[in-house]
Design a protein around this motif. Structure first.
Motif, PDB file in Angstrom:
ATOM      1  N   LEU A   1      32.682 -22.898  21.378  1.00 11.54           N
ATOM      2  CA  LEU A   1      32.672 -22.044  22.573  1.00 11.54           C
ATOM      3  C   LEU A   1      33.510 -21.131  22.424  1.00 11.54           C
ATOM      4  O   LEU A   1      33.305 -19.939  23.285  1.00 11.54           O
ATOM      5  N   LEU A   2      34.401 -20.854  21.305  1.00  7.99           N
ATOM      6  CA  LEU A   2      34.901 -19.586  20.989  1.00  7.99           C
ATOM      7  C   LEU A   2      34.597 -19.135  19.655  1.00  7.99           C
ATOM      8  O   LEU A   2      34.636 -19.613  18.449  1.00  7.99           O
ATOM      9  N   VAL A   3      34.203 -18.080  19.530  1.00 10.54           N
ATOM     10  CA  VAL A   3      33.522 -17.469  18.422  1.00 10.54           C
ATOM     11  C   VAL A   3      34.317 -15.953  17.945  1.00 10.54           C
ATOM     12  O   VAL A   3      33.831 -14.993  18.266  1.00 10.54           O
ATOM     13  N   PRO A   4      35.461 -16.306  17.317  1.00 10.76           N
ATOM     14  CA  PRO A   4      35.949 -14.946  16.781  1.00 10.76           C
ATOM     15  C   PRO A   4      35.351 -14.415  15.515  1.00 10.76           C
ATOM     16  O   PRO A   4      34.867 -15.044  14.686  1.00 10.76           O
ATOM     17  N   ASN A   5      35.287 -13.154  15.531  1.00  7.80           N
ATOM     18  CA  ASN A   5      34.895 -12.136  14.444  1.00  7.80           C
ATOM     19  C   ASN A   5      35.484 -11.199  14.269  1.00  7.80           C
ATOM     20  O   ASN A   5      35.892 -10.365  14.942  1.00  7.80           O
ATOM     21  N   LEU A   6      36.447 -10.775  12.986  1.00 10.77           N
ATOM     22  CA  LEU A   6      37.034  -9.612  12.583  1.00 10.77           C
ATOM     23  C   LEU A   6      36.426  -8.789  11.835  1.00 10.77           C
ATOM     24  O   LEU A   6      35.780  -9.396  10.405  1.00 10.77           O
ATOM     25  N   SER A   7      36.297  -7.688  12.220  1.00 13.34           N
ATOM     26  CA  SER A   7      35.799  -6.600  10.858  1.00 13.34           C
ATOM     27  C   SER A   7      36.851  -5.441  10.591  1.00 13.34           C
ATOM     28  O   SER A   7      37.448  -4.981  11.579  1.00 13.34           O
ATOM     29  N   LEU A   8      36.707  -4.794   9.635  1.00  9.38           N
ATOM     30  CA  LEU A   8      37.612  -3.894   9.208  1.00  9.38           C
ATOM     31  C   LEU A   8      36.568  -2.336   9.156  1.00  9.38           C
ATOM     32  O   LEU A   8      35.677  -2.324   8.331  1.00  9.38           O
ATOM     33  N   SER A   9      37.051  -1.630  10.035  1.00  8.26           N
ATOM     34  CA  SER A   9      36.326  -0.400  10.313  1.00  8.26           C
ATOM     35  C   SER A   9      36.373   0.599   9.040  1.00  8.26           C
ATOM     36  O   SER A   9      37.327   0.583   8.261  1.00  8.26           O
TER      37      SER A   9
ATOM     38  N   ILE B   1      34.951   1.548   1.892  1.00  7.36           N
ATOM     39  CA  ILE B   1      33.813   2.514   1.784  1.00  7.36           C
ATOM     40  C   ILE B   1      32.869   1.974   2.818  1.00  7.36           C
ATOM     41  O   ILE B   1      32.592   0.915   2.854  1.00  7.36           O
ATOM     42  N   PRO B   2      31.787   3.258   3.091  1.00  8.89           N
ATOM     43  CA  PRO B   2      30.910   2.668   3.705  1.00  8.89           C
ATOM     44  C   PRO B   2      29.538   1.681   3.226  1.00  8.89           C
ATOM     45  O   PRO B   2      29.620   1.604   1.930  1.00  8.89           O
ATOM     46  N   GLY B   3      29.158   0.845   3.848  1.00 10.50           N
ATOM     47  CA  GLY B   3      28.058  -0.169   3.205  1.00 10.50           C
ATOM     48  C   GLY B   3      28.597  -1.340   2.617  1.00 10.50           C
ATOM     49  O   GLY B   3      27.776  -1.943   1.906  1.00 10.50           O
TER      50      GLY B   3
END
Length: 412
Positions: free
Chosen positions: A145-153, A161-163
């Motif tokens: 019921l708790l779905v964390p997702n972390l991303s680095l911009s 780098i992009p992509g």
């Protein structure tokens, strides 16, 4: 003819033998930080880090909530130059869509016991209710019921780098946040349950002719009330998708990300939802005033530390018999008052690259706990320099850090 004298050619300026601090920091990072932490005794300068902070000092922290209007809750937390944005989006999960759901999971008896406990003891503390709700709390982990997702911009750090695919740091931190959410039991399962309570029209009131019959009817009414309470049934759950994005990375991203999660969950509001029998679906109210906030269990605050050692190769030595001599020298230096290692609170990006051992403490001070401090999580990896005495000092520093973050989040 008059003769003209020629001016002597200017002498070239000899090059300086000293390096600017910025070049010294890039060429010899370990020596640069060591020079700040261990200045010569003749200079009478205090031990201070290259960024101007004391070893136990955290960077300036700020928080802001409600910045994202398309989410149920959001927060922006800045820890020095590290910035994390968190948004919480709630979606409905019907129990019929859960493969492992069965009649036993509906836990009507647990629902009845919770109802009776609230009716008989409405002033019970949150901590007492928390210890009695183990069956319901398992729903959060069993049904995700708790779905964390972390991303680095892209652009938050030079190496991103992009992509590029998700980095190992982002995946590791997502798992750490999920594990801490389950360990701390921060979110109450009752807040995520959508119940259907069948209407109880009650039996017709019979005529009574004497006191004995009246007493029997009262007993029957008590039993009928308990039976009516047991008619509740869980029809759906709220699933909270917690998305964290690091838009600026300058060291210690976990503390910034976890603080952003705390602030966003405190800001999260769920609309009033009920089960529509006619349409056999969950209906949500669009009245904003009827939305309710999450009632979180406590406020676990994370504090991270990095260990910097005077010996640049201390972190790369293998654990062998030859290390006994080095440990003896370290112990001898400690007896003489020569500091050989420093535990740095909230390390920045420069200090993280020079720290071989890391410590993370998550502490909480529940309301009504008489000032007691609970250690929710203690993690140490990368070395064996921090001992029991230093861990106790780090707990005291983390407790003071809890007071600071608590005041910051109260102002959001």
């Amino acid at each position: 003819m008059a003769s003209t004298a020629t001016a002597p050619a200017p002498q070239p300026i000899p090059p300086s033998l000293s390096l600017p601090p910025s070049q010294f920091a890039r060429l010899q990072p370990h020596a640069y930080l060591l020079a700040h932490l261990s200045p010569p005794a003749s200079s009478q300068q205090p031990s201070i880090r290259a960024n101007g902070r004391s070893p136990s000092q955290f960077r300036v922290t700020s928080a802001n909530t409600g910045s994202l209007t398309h989410t149920n809750g959001s927060a922006v937390v800045r820890l020095g130059d590290t910035t994390a944005v968190c948004g919480v989006k709630a979606e409905i999960l019907h129990t019929e869509d859960i493969a492992s759901w069965s009649v036993s999971h509906s836990s009507s008896s647990s629902f009845a016991s919770n109802k009776r406990r609230k009716l008989t003891n409405p002033t019970a503390k949150l901590g007492e209710d928390r210890t009695d709700s183990g069956d319901n709390e398992s729903h959060i982990e069993d049904f995700s019921l708790l779905v964390p997702n972390l991303s680095l911009s892209t652009g938050c750090a030079p190496g991103l780098i992009p992509g590029a695919p998700p980095s190992a740091l982002a995946q590791s931190m997502s798992h750490q946040i999920l594990s801490l959410l389950h360990t701390s039991r921060l979110v109450r399962a009752e807040d995520l349950q959508i119940w259907y309570e069948r209407p109880n029209f009650g039996p017709e009131e019979p005529e009574h002719h004497n006191e004995s019959e009246q007493m029997d009817v009262d007993v029957e009414q008590e039993g009928s009330d308990e039976a009516s309470i047991q008619t509740g049934e869980i029809k759906a759950f709220w699933v909270l998708y917690i998305d964290i994005m690091i838009i600026s990375l300058a060291g210690n991203p976990f503390d910034a990300a976890w603080t952003a999660v705390l602030a966003a969950l405190r800001d999260t509001k769920l609309p009033r939802a009920w089960w529509d029998v006619d349409n056999e679906t969950v209906v949500c109210s669009d009245i904003v005033s009827e939305a309710r906030k999450l009632s979180l269990w406590g406020l676990p605050i994370a504090s991270s530390f990095g260990v910097f050692e005077a010996d640049a190769a201390a972190g790369w030595r293998s654990v062998t018999i030859q290390d006994a001599e080095e440990e003896r020298k370290l112990a001898e230096g400690d007896r003489k008052g020569i500091q050989r290692r420093w535990v740095l609170a909230d390390p920045d990006g420069y200090e993280e690259g020079l720290s071989q051992e890391r410590v993370c403490l998550v502490v909480d001070k529940p309301q009504g706990g008489d000032g007691k401090v609970f250690i929710v999580k203690m993690e140490k990896n990368g070395g064996f320099a921090v001992d029991r005495k230093e861990l106790k000092e780090l707990v005291d520093i983390s407790t003071r850090r809890w007071e600071d973050i608590n005041q910051i989040l109260k102002q959001c």
